[in-house]
Design a protein around this motif. Structure first.
Motif, PDB file in Angstrom:
ATOM      1  N   CYS A 350       0.810  -1.222   0.000  1.00 48.63           N
ATOM      2  CA  CYS A 350       0.000   0.000   0.000  1.00 48.63           C
ATOM      3  C   CYS A 350       0.842   1.269   0.000  1.00 48.63           C
ATOM      4  CB  CYS A 350      -0.931   0.009   1.214  1.00 48.63           C
ATOM      5  SG  CYS A 350      -2.254  -1.217   1.103  1.00 48.63           S
ATOM      6  N   SER A 351       2.152   1.146   0.273  1.00 51.86           N
ATOM      7  CA  SER A 351       3.003   2.339   0.271  1.00 51.86           C
ATOM      8  C   SER A 351       3.115   2.881  -1.145  1.00 51.86           C
ATOM      9  CB  SER A 351       4.394   2.005   0.806  1.00 51.86           C
ATOM     10  OG  SER A 351       5.103   1.184  -0.106  1.00 51.86           O
ATOM     11  N   ARG A 352       3.522   4.121  -1.246  1.00 54.42           N
ATOM     12  CA  ARG A 352       3.629   4.715  -2.578  1.00 54.42           C
ATOM     13  C   ARG A 352       4.918   4.328  -3.280  1.00 54.42           C
ATOM     14  NH1 ARG A 352       3.309  10.842  -4.904  1.00 54.42           N
ATOM     15  NH2 ARG A 352       2.798  10.176  -7.003  1.00 54.42           N
ATOM     16  N   HIS A 353       6.048   4.528  -2.586  1.00 58.52           N
ATOM     17  CA  HIS A 353       7.346   4.237  -3.198  1.00 58.52           C
ATOM     18  C   HIS A 353       8.221   3.427  -2.260  1.00 58.52           C
ATOM     19  CE1 HIS A 353       6.252   6.945  -6.353  1.00 58.52           C
ATOM     20  NE2 HIS A 353       6.311   8.013  -5.619  1.00 58.52           N
ATOM     21  N   GLY A 354       7.620   2.468  -1.543  1.00 59.20           N
ATOM     22  CA  GLY A 354       8.394   1.718  -0.569  1.00 59.20           C
ATOM     23  C   GLY A 354       8.485   2.474   0.748  1.00 59.20           C
ATOM     24  N   GLU A 359      10.694   3.282   9.230  1.00 61.90           N
ATOM     25  CA  GLU A 359       9.248   3.510   9.142  1.00 61.90           C
ATOM     26  C   GLU A 359       8.480   2.205   9.323  1.00 61.90           C
ATOM     27  OE1 GLU A 359       9.717   7.256   6.022  1.00 61.90           O
ATOM     28  OE2 GLU A 359       9.101   5.283   5.294  1.00 61.90           O
ATOM     29  N   LEU A 360       8.974   1.150   8.700  1.00 60.00           N
ATOM     30  CA  LEU A 360       8.321  -0.153   8.848  1.00 60.00           C
ATOM     31  C   LEU A 360       8.321  -0.598  10.308  1.00 60.00           C
ATOM     32  CD1 LEU A 360       9.252  -2.533   5.880  1.00 60.00           C
ATOM     33  CD2 LEU A 360       6.991  -2.123   6.837  1.00 60.00           C
ATOM     34  N   LEU A 361       9.469  -0.436  10.971  1.00 63.50           N
ATOM     35  CA  LEU A 361       9.567  -0.858  12.368  1.00 63.50           C
ATOM     36  C   LEU A 361       8.591  -0.071  13.240  1.00 63.50           C
ATOM     37  CD1 LEU A 361      13.443  -1.238  12.719  1.00 63.50           C
ATOM     38  CD2 LEU A 361      11.745  -3.055  12.773  1.00 63.50           C
ATOM     39  N   GLU A 362       8.439   1.209  12.967  1.00 69.45           N
ATOM     40  CA  GLU A 362       7.518   2.029  13.765  1.00 69.45           C
ATOM     41  C   GLU A 362       6.063   1.696  13.442  1.00 69.45           C
ATOM     42  OE1 GLU A 362       8.871   6.000  13.028  1.00 69.45           O
ATOM     43  OE2 GLU A 362      10.538   5.842  14.452  1.00 69.45           O
ATOM     44  N   LEU A 363       5.769   1.429  12.169  1.00 66.94           N
ATOM     45  CA  LEU A 363       4.416   1.016  11.805  1.00 66.94           C
ATOM     46  C   LEU A 363       4.066  -0.332  12.445  1.00 66.94           C
ATOM     47  CD1 LEU A 363       4.441   2.022   8.044  1.00 66.94           C
ATOM     48  CD2 LEU A 363       2.683   2.713   9.664  1.00 66.94           C
ATOM     49  N   LEU A 364       5.060  -1.227  12.473  1.00 68.17           N
ATOM     50  CA  LEU A 364       4.831  -2.568  13.033  1.00 68.17           C
ATOM     51  C   LEU A 364       4.822  -2.548  14.555  1.00 68.17           C
ATOM     52  CD1 LEU A 364       7.127  -4.613  10.632  1.00 68.17           C
ATOM     53  CD2 LEU A 364       4.633  -4.641  10.656  1.00 68.17           C
ATOM     54  N   LYS A 511      -3.840   3.234   8.274  1.00 66.04           N
ATOM     55  CA  LYS A 511      -2.727   3.055   9.216  1.00 66.04           C
ATOM     56  C   LYS A 511      -1.505   3.861   8.775  1.00 66.04           C
ATOM     57  CE  LYS A 511      -4.274   0.065  12.298  1.00 66.04           C
ATOM     58  NZ  LYS A 511      -4.343   0.407  13.738  1.00 66.04           N
ATOM     59  N   ILE A 512      -1.183   3.771   7.480  1.00 67.45           N
ATOM     60  CA  ILE A 512      -0.004   4.485   6.974  1.00 67.45           C
ATOM     61  C   ILE A 512      -0.223   5.992   7.047  1.00 67.45           C
ATOM     62  CG2 ILE A 512       1.513   4.813   4.988  1.00 67.45           C
ATOM     63  CD1 ILE A 512       0.775   1.991   4.059  1.00 67.45           C
ATOM     64  N   ALA A 513      -1.439   6.446   6.708  1.00 63.20           N
ATOM     65  CA  ALA A 513      -1.740   7.880   6.762  1.00 63.20           C
ATOM     66  C   ALA A 513      -1.586   8.409   8.188  1.00 63.20           C
ATOM     67  CB  ALA A 513      -3.153   8.144   6.245  1.00 63.20           C
ATOM     68  N   GLU A 514      -2.122   7.675   9.161  1.00 61.18           N
ATOM     69  CA  GLU A 514      -2.006   8.095  10.563  1.00 61.18           C
ATOM     70  C   GLU A 514      -0.533   8.210  10.967  1.00 61.18           C
ATOM     71  OE1 GLU A 514      -4.191   5.337  12.892  1.00 61.18           O
ATOM     72  OE2 GLU A 514      -6.149   6.004  12.147  1.00 61.18           O
ATOM     73  N   LEU A 529       2.125  10.973   2.403  1.00 59.81           N
ATOM     74  CA  LEU A 529       0.834  11.272   3.025  1.00 59.81           C
ATOM     75  C   LEU A 529      -0.251  11.703   2.041  1.00 59.81           C
ATOM     76  CD1 LEU A 529      -0.906  11.437   5.513  1.00 59.81           C
ATOM     77  CD2 LEU A 529       0.089  13.670   6.038  1.00 59.81           C
ATOM     78  N   PRO A 530       0.006  12.659   1.113  1.00 57.03           N
ATOM     79  CA  PRO A 530      -1.076  13.031   0.195  1.00 57.03           C
ATOM     80  C   PRO A 530      -1.614  11.837  -0.595  1.00 57.03           C
ATOM     81  CG  PRO A 530       0.718  14.624   0.069  1.00 57.03           C
ATOM     82  CD  PRO A 530       1.213  13.481   0.903  1.00 57.03           C
ATOM     83  N   TYR A 531      -0.720  10.938  -0.978  1.00 57.55           N
ATOM     84  CA  TYR A 531      -1.118   9.748  -1.739  1.00 57.55           C
ATOM     85  C   TYR A 531      -2.129   8.915  -0.952  1.00 57.55           C
ATOM     86  CZ  TYR A 531      -0.630   4.988  -3.627  1.00 57.55           C
ATOM     87  OH  TYR A 531      -0.868   3.729  -4.131  1.00 57.55           O
ATOM     88  N   HIS A 532      -1.858   8.682   0.332  1.00 55.62           N
ATOM     89  CA  HIS A 532      -2.743   7.836   1.132  1.00 55.62           C
ATOM     90  C   HIS A 532      -4.061   8.532   1.436  1.00 55.62           C
ATOM     91  CE1 HIS A 532       0.258   4.746   1.543  1.00 55.62           C
ATOM     92  NE2 HIS A 532       1.152   5.659   1.845  1.00 55.62           N
TER      93      HIS A 532
END
Length: 842
Positions: A350-354, A359-364, A511-514, A529-532
């Motif tokens: 769902c990410s735009r460009h990876g 960031e992944l660790l914080e999202l997870l 989730k990614i937008a938040e 962010l604008p993409y999501h």
């Protein structure tokens, strides 16, 4: 400074188990170790100092594509015939048609394109490609996934035009870029150019991308284009359906000997091999003819721990690329992280460009909360009328535009107060929990990142299928091949219920937008962010995001301007943007320095000019000029840019009028005076880029002097005769500048001004000047360009009183060009159509 360091160490005998000497005082924290490390760090830094200057964005993207090329071109097996055919196409005389590499996903098309591009670059450097004239061939390559933004058609075309040395104004919208690409690649006067485009079918889905409308039907004889597509995609069907069908080369199944070689190469790296029976069993599968399937199968066999059951393992491998990948994903879930593995895959998809590894660790970090409702739970909620929404969807913000006066102060008050314009921000403890307000805006609090031990399990399994996007070293992760993306979509998002599928995408995008709403890295926020928020259709939050100054400044840069324009179209339109930015600037005035306010007003004015909001843009740039003069010392570089922008704004606004009227004398006079101020500042600045801008100003001013003469009225101190004299002088200045810069296109436009305004009473001289301008225009832009249409139309006007039949031909030519370039319903096309439909031409 002395290089002698005193340290203490003590012999402590011999270790009886390892039989090694034990010494105290030489550990990692000892004076000895720290001194040695510091010495080497200092000397290395001195000998190889870091360059802390910012890399040119174009250079950074070029480097990313070069790294991708080198990686993918290293091993290409079984494609020698294809590679030879590509080089034959490049070396042969221009056919006017592109060469298309067609094949299924995973067939090795990217590797073929990469190897061909690498070979061509070397040949071009050594002048080994015939037909390259004295300058040789310019080689350009573009790989989908090599760098952030590589899937965006607008970015790709901007980058291509810059790399092939297009001279002229770079459009900010994709539609204009598509037209310009058509014109440029069809222009017979373009320098010899070879272009490689990988995976055109993977560009972001738009009409222009799927129809490949940016690629002209007939290429210039000096242009060779090699591109790859997956067969039977919309992109491939569009190319194959053209009247002039491109040449195609099929990237088909691998020969059995090449398959054996790939298996041996992959497994030998890990000191493993298959016996003859196992090799035959593996290669008997139909999908083994696909290089990607084969490499994934080898990876599965490599990590399989039971040697005695390898044969059974081979038998159980799914005989299809996506099916095998789904099988791999199932194994990953069972063995390597469960729901965390699923979350990682869904976040990347769902990410735009990876995503950066951090960031992944914080999202997870949410861990157990990263479990969207199952289909059963979702269905039950709908049945009970309790359907959740991870975002407050809003209609495409007509309400925001129509009722702006009532909502404006509310919107701005809600505009991310965490930006803390008054500087009262307090440090946030890293272990606090993310707090999301009822309106969905994340507060500046974070969960701790996923523990390294848990991430290691997920990453170890996924590593062969990931790559750092652009290999930039920043740790941005994305799928190595888009087939992995397809497999993730098929396994985790392709559900029997369309509502549930939409809900899942909304859940992960939410989730990614938040997350990106509350990070401090504004470059990444602007990128993701604008993409999501667009995906969530949350136009209110999107508008607030675009109002954050760091986000705006990132997106307002030339290379991202297309994105900012598109986002505002989704967030309420350009008129809403103008009002909201004006209010935000008013809020800023109480907190920011004068220099910052001037800079932001200029940037907003530049953006609003691109968006066609001329009245608001003129107001802001005028305020910036006043503030610069009153409080900032009238810096000449700034005033040169400000007055140039003001000239552009007024000039573009004046051209919206369909007819010239006597009231235009004041408008033209005002534009001339503004342009002359910009010229006076530009003349005192020395640089090539300044010289180009000075030429554009001379051209702009000459046009409005000429337009003033047409009205035949004196205004203030300017008479029509004076205007004519000055029109000539500024045309000559522009000609001199554009000749020195070898800018043929703007030279043609200058000559058109000379013919239109200075030769109207000398028919022969005027026609000669128009013909010279037309020849130069065709050299620079080709037939299908707005300037070609303008010159042809003006020639029709000049001829009309002498030869109706001939003038009709010029009017018709101008109309045909306008219809091709702007479409049949564009106002300027309809104006030309009205002329050829006049009774006199029937």
């Amino acid at each position: 400074k002395s290089r002698v360091v005193t340290y203490n160490c003590k012999y402590e005998g011999v270790d009886k188990i390892t039989d090694t000497v034990r010494v105290q005082g030489l550990g990692a924290d000892s004076i000895f170790v720290k001194s040695v490390i510091e010495f080497f760090k200092t000397r290395i830094s001195y000998q190889y100092p870091l360059d802390n200057s910012e890399m040119d964005p174009l250079e950074a993207i070029r480097e990313a594509h070069e790294v991708f090329l080198n990686t993918r071109s290293s091993t290409v097996l079984g494609r020698d015939t294809m590679l030879e055919k590509i080089q034959e196409y490049i070396s042969a005389p221009g056919s006017g048609l592109p060469l298309v590499i067609v094949g299924v996903a995973g067939a090795g098309k990217s590797a073929v394109i990469a190897r061909s591009a690498a070979t061509t670059v070397n040949k071009a450097l050594n002048n080994d490609i015939p037909g390259g004239s004295n300058k040789g061939w310019n080689v350009f390559y573009h790989f989908i996934g090599a760098a952030p933004g590589s899937t965006d058609l607008g970015f790709m075309l901007q980058r291509m035009l810059k790399e092939i040395k297009y001279v002229g104004e770079m459009p900010a919208d994709t539609e204009s870029l598509v037209r310009l690409s058509n014109i440029t690649l069809a222009n017979s006067n373009l320098e010899p150019t070879i272009l490689f485009f990988d995976a055109l079918n993977q560009l972001d889905k738009t009409n222009d991308a799927e129809q490949v409308s940016w690629l002209p039907l007939n290429l210039s004889p000096n242009v060779r284009i090699v591109c790859s597509v997956i067969n039977d995609t919309p992109c491939h069907r569009s190319l194959a359906g053209r009247t002039n069908q491109p040449k195609e080369i099929l990237c088909g199944p691998l020969h059995i000997s090449c398959r054996r070689e790939i298996v041996d190469q992959v497994l030998t790296k890990f000191n493993k091999r298959l016996d003859n029976m196992q090799m035959d069993l593996l290669l008997s599968k139909e999908a083994s003819a696909n290089p990607l399937w084969l490499s994934i199968a080898c990876e599965e066999l490599r990590v399989f721990g039971l040697f005695s059951k390898v044969t059974e393992m081979i038998k159980g491998l799914a005989d299809g690329l996506l099916e095998l990948l789904e099988q791999v994903l199932t194994r990953f879930e069972e063995e390597s992280g469960g729901h965390l593995m699923v979350a990682t895959l869904c976040f990347l998809e769902c990410s735009r460009h990876g995503l950066l590894e951090r960031e992944l660790l914080e999202l997870l970090g949410e861990d157990e909360l990263l479990r969207p409702p199952t289909l059963e739970e979702f269905t039950e909620k709908i049945a009970n009328g309790q359907k959740e929404s991870s975002t407050q969807n809003s209609e495409p913000s007509e309400s925001l535009a129509n009722d702006l006066s009532k909502k404006l102060h509310v919107t701005v008050e809600e505009t991310y107060r965490k930006a803390d314009l008054d500087g009262d921000k307090k440090p946030v403890d890293e272990d606090t929990v993310l707090d999301v307000k009822s309106d969905g805006i994340a507060q500046n609090k974070r969960l701790p990142p996923l523990p390294a031990a848990k991430w290691a399990v997920v990453f170890r399994a996924l590593k062969p299928f990931l790559r750092p996007c652009g290999d930039s070293g920043e740790g941005r992760l994305d799928f190595y091949h888009r087939a992995m993306s397809k497999a993730v979509r098929k396994k985790y998002f392709k559900k029997s219920s369309e509502d549930y599928r939409t809900y899942l995408y909304t859940w992960w995008h939410g989730k990614i937008a938040e997350y990106f709403e509350q990070i401090e890295n504004h470059d990444r926020k602007a990128e993701e962010l604008p993409y999501h928020l667009e995906k969530l259709l949350d136009h209110s939050r999107l508008a607030r995001c675009l109002l954050e100054w760091p986000v705006f400044e990132k997106l307002a840069a030339d290379e991202h301007n297309i994105e900012l324009l598109r986002s505002w179209r989704n967030a309420g339109g350009y008129s809403a943007a103008a009002s909201l930015y004006e209010k935000s600037l008013q809020e800023l005035c109480g907190h920011a320095s004068d220099e910052e306010i001037v800079d932001k007003k200029w940037k907003v004015a530049h953006f609003l000019c691109c968006a066609g909001q001329f009245k608001e843009a003129e107001k802001l740039v005028t305020e910036a000029i006043d503030l610069e003069n009153e409080k900032l010392g009238s810096r000449k570089e700034k005033l040169a840019s400000f007055y140039e922008l003001l000239t552009d704004i007024k000039s573009d606004a004046s051209k919206l009028a369909e007819f010239i009227s006597v009231n235009d004398t004041k408008k033209d006079y005002d534009i001339i005076q503004t342009g002359l101020k910009a010229i006076s500042y530009r003349k005192n600045i020395k640089s090539d880029s300044n010289k180009y801008h000075l030429g554009l100003l001379e051209l702009r001013v000459s046009f409005h002097y000429g337009a003033f003469t047409r009205i035949r009225r004196t205004y203030e101190d300017l008479t029509p005769q004076d205007a004519k004299t000055k029109c000539s002088a500024h045309c000559q200045n522009a000609l001199q500048i554009f000749e020195s810069l070898s800018d043929v296109g703007h030279k043609a436009e200058t000559m058109q001004n000379l013919a239109t305004f200075l030769c109207e009473h000398d028919y022969d001289k005027q026609m000669q000047m128009y013909n010279d301008a037309l020849d130069l225009c065709l050299q620079a832009y080709g037939e299908y360009h707005k300037l070609t249409a303008r010159i042809a139309f003006n020639m029709g006007i000049a001829i009309e009183s002498r030869d109706k039949k001939l003038s009709y031909k010029y009017f018709k030519r101008a109309y045909d060009i306008k219809a091709e370039v702007f479409g049949p319903t564009h106002p300027s096309t309809l104006r030309y159509k009205a002329v050829i439909n006049e009774p006199a031409f029937r």
